[in-house]
Design an enzyme around this catalytic site. Structure first.
Site, PDB file in Angstrom:
ATOM      1  N   TYR A 144       0.833  -1.200   0.000  1.00  0.00           N
ATOM      2  CA  TYR A 144       0.000   0.000   0.000  1.00  0.00           C
ATOM      3  C   TYR A 144       0.873   1.258   0.000  1.00  0.00           C
ATOM      4  O   TYR A 144       1.692   1.447   0.908  1.00  0.00           O
ATOM      5  CB  TYR A 144      -0.909  -0.032   1.227  1.00  0.00           C
ATOM      6  N   ASP A 229      -1.720  -6.226   9.444  1.00  0.00           N
ATOM      7  CA  ASP A 229      -2.788  -5.270   9.133  1.00  0.00           C
ATOM      8  C   ASP A 229      -3.923  -6.055   8.487  1.00  0.00           C
ATOM      9  O   ASP A 229      -3.829  -6.487   7.338  1.00  0.00           O
ATOM     10  CB  ASP A 229      -2.255  -4.196   8.180  1.00  0.00           C
ATOM     11  N   ILE A 231      -7.247  -5.120   7.943  1.00  0.00           N
ATOM     12  CA  ILE A 231      -8.425  -4.274   7.731  1.00  0.00           C
ATOM     13  C   ILE A 231      -9.328  -4.782   6.607  1.00  0.00           C
ATOM     14  O   ILE A 231     -10.466  -4.344   6.494  1.00  0.00           O
ATOM     15  CB  ILE A 231      -8.037  -2.802   7.472  1.00  0.00           C
ATOM     16  N   LYS A 271     -13.050  -0.604   5.641  1.00  0.00           N
ATOM     17  CA  LYS A 271     -13.217  -1.452   4.461  1.00  0.00           C
ATOM     18  C   LYS A 271     -14.369  -2.441   4.620  1.00  0.00           C
ATOM     19  O   LYS A 271     -15.215  -2.563   3.738  1.00  0.00           O
ATOM     20  CB  LYS A 271     -11.920  -2.214   4.166  1.00  0.00           C
TER      21      LYS A 271
END
Length: 474
Positions: A144, A229, A231, A271
């Site tokens: 990202y 992570d 999410i 998300k």
């Protein structure tokens, strides 16, 4: 005169990832008002299930009106100062939702949860807690683009890439982990941990059990941290199912060990519920020292009490969360298939994926050359000529040119169809000149063939002998 802390170049705002957004904002697509504008396909937002949330709010008006079950106002209670540890009701509801997403295979202790204003704040807070300025975290590529800002800008931490290859679908390998660690040592950087996104942004793939075991073994051998992570954990719409790092620790009987204290999870509702504007993020850690330090730091980025109250009511409705997760996954799968099939018709393939709000698209065959310069040249054509903002792989630090992240859940179905039509038209316009060049070359070859066939044999012999003479002279 601004401080050098805010004028340094490590924010990453000059990345093509953010520049594409700027171009979109100058000329946003609108079916009626601006049909020739740029379609935003660089924004990983989930807008497919707003109607489910809106329906819940319509059927449950009290929470949004700040009233309890007895229809009594709780506005004053929520408006007054709240402890930065967060509302207990919300923390309980959030850890329960996290368990539900993971099929209730693991449970989470609300006392180990730290609330933050989104995942951006959560990741930065963990960097402050775990790394000193100049220390490094290893991250698998592609990753990202926002991590360059979130992890480095204010903390002074460094990122060392774990280079992954398309040859194995960009999977993490032991050799890639070791090579990244060696590269950090060559740069005199102290490695404090590894950070992964699971499911991956931008790949749209969930980590395999083999990869997760590799990561646990690696951080154990190096005595470093692991940040997972997660999410996008609720967006897994196809097999294989999602496996959280917490499940790996549990299955390997590593809970309540020193290794488990070095594993930390980042989560958000941006998300899975499509609520990035609500700024709901969280850190989950088994290390009391990390929880304590992160809680103190969270005072700089709190979630409002009103937001916590509303979401605690929504997430406590188990009938709703079960329906939402199932239907949202179904819609994501359907939209994902639309994008993949639309690109396939245009002659473009995607990395096989099972999660997320985007596809990792392979346009290597469209490049004028296999270079990052050619990738940027193609990206500019797609933004300015085709009118689509997508994210080039170089902005995600991909080690191979020609890959792009394309989002599909932040627009209507009609807009996605229109975007695919633009892609098809663009590629056809590129193929046509190439076909004409090939046809012209073929005609020249045919004429040359006919001409040479009509020449006498002695002409060829003379030509051959002459070439031999020239060669000998050299």
């Amino acid at each position: 005169m601004l401080s050098t802390k805010v004028t340094c170049n490590s924010h990453g705002q000059d990345s093509s990832y953010f520049l594409g957004w700027e171009e979109y904002e100058k000329n946003p697509y609108d079916e009626i008002k601006n049909p020739n504008g740029i379609i935003q396909m660089g924004l990983a937002e989930n807008q497919l299930s707003f109607d489910l949330l809106e329906s819940w709010l319509e059927n449950n008006p009290q929470p949004a009106a700040f009233k309890n079950d007895n229809n009594q106002s709780i506005f004053r209670e929520l408006a007054l100062f709240q402890d930065y540890h967060g509302l207990p009701a919300f923390k309980n509801a959030l850890v329960s939702f996290m368990s539900e997403i993971r099929g209730n295979t693991v449970t989470f202790n609300p006392n180990n949860l730290v609330l933050t204003a989104g995942a951006t704040s959560a990741n930065e807070t963990l960097m402050f807690c775990l790394a000193n300025p100049g220390d490094a975290f290893l991250i698998p590529t592609p990753y990202y683009p926002g991590f360059d800002r979130d992890l480095k800008w204010r903390t002074g931490a460094e990122i060392v890439p774990i280079h992954c290859s398309s040859l194995n679908g960009f999977r993490i390998t032991k050799s890639a982990l070791e090579e990244a660690y060696k590269q950090a040592e060559k740069q005199n950087l102290k490695v404090k941990g590894v950070l992964v996104t699971n499911p991956s942004n931008p790949l749209g793939t969930s980590l395999s059990l083999h990869e997760l075991d590799l990561l646990v073994n690696f951080i154990s051998s190096k005595n470093i941290h692991l940040i997972s992570d997660e999410i996008y954990s609720g967006t897994v719409f196809n097999s294989p199912s999602f496996t959280s790092i917490m499940e790996v620790l549990k299955n390997r009987n590593l809970m309540n060990t020193e290794i488990s204290k070095r594993v930390h999870i980042v989560y958000s509702l941006s998300k899975d519920l499509g609520l990035p504007g609500f700024r709901i993020g969280a850190i989950y850690s088994n290390d009391e020292l990390v929880v304590s330090a992160a809680t103190k730091m969270s005072s700089f980025g709190l979630i409002s009490s009103q937001t916590q109250h509303l979401l605690s009511e929504i997430l406590s409705d188990k009938k709703f969360t079960k329906t939402y997760l199932s239907e949202n996954r179904r819609r994501l799968k359907e939209r994902h298939e639309m994008l993949v099939k639309g690109l396939q018709k245009a002659g473009i393939r995607c990395l096989q994926s099972n999660a997320g709000l985007f596809c990792w698209v392979d346009m290597r065959h469209v490049l004028s050359s296999q270079t990052f310069e050619a990738e940027m040249e193609l990206w500019k054509k797609i933004v300015y000529e085709v009118g689509l903002n997508i994210s080039p792989g170089s902005s995600c630090h991909c080690s191979e040119p020609g890959w792009f992240r394309v989002c599909f859940a932040n627009m209507s179905e009609k807009t996605l169809v229109h975007a695919m039509q633009r892609v098809t038209s663009f590629l056809e316009s590129m193929v046509k000149p190439n076909r004409e060049i090939s046809r012209h070359q073929q005609l020249l070859n045919n004429r040359h063939s006919r001409r040479t066939k009509s020449l006498p044999k002695w002409v060829f012999e003379l030509s051959f002998n002459q070439s031999e003479i020239v060669a000998n002279e050299r």
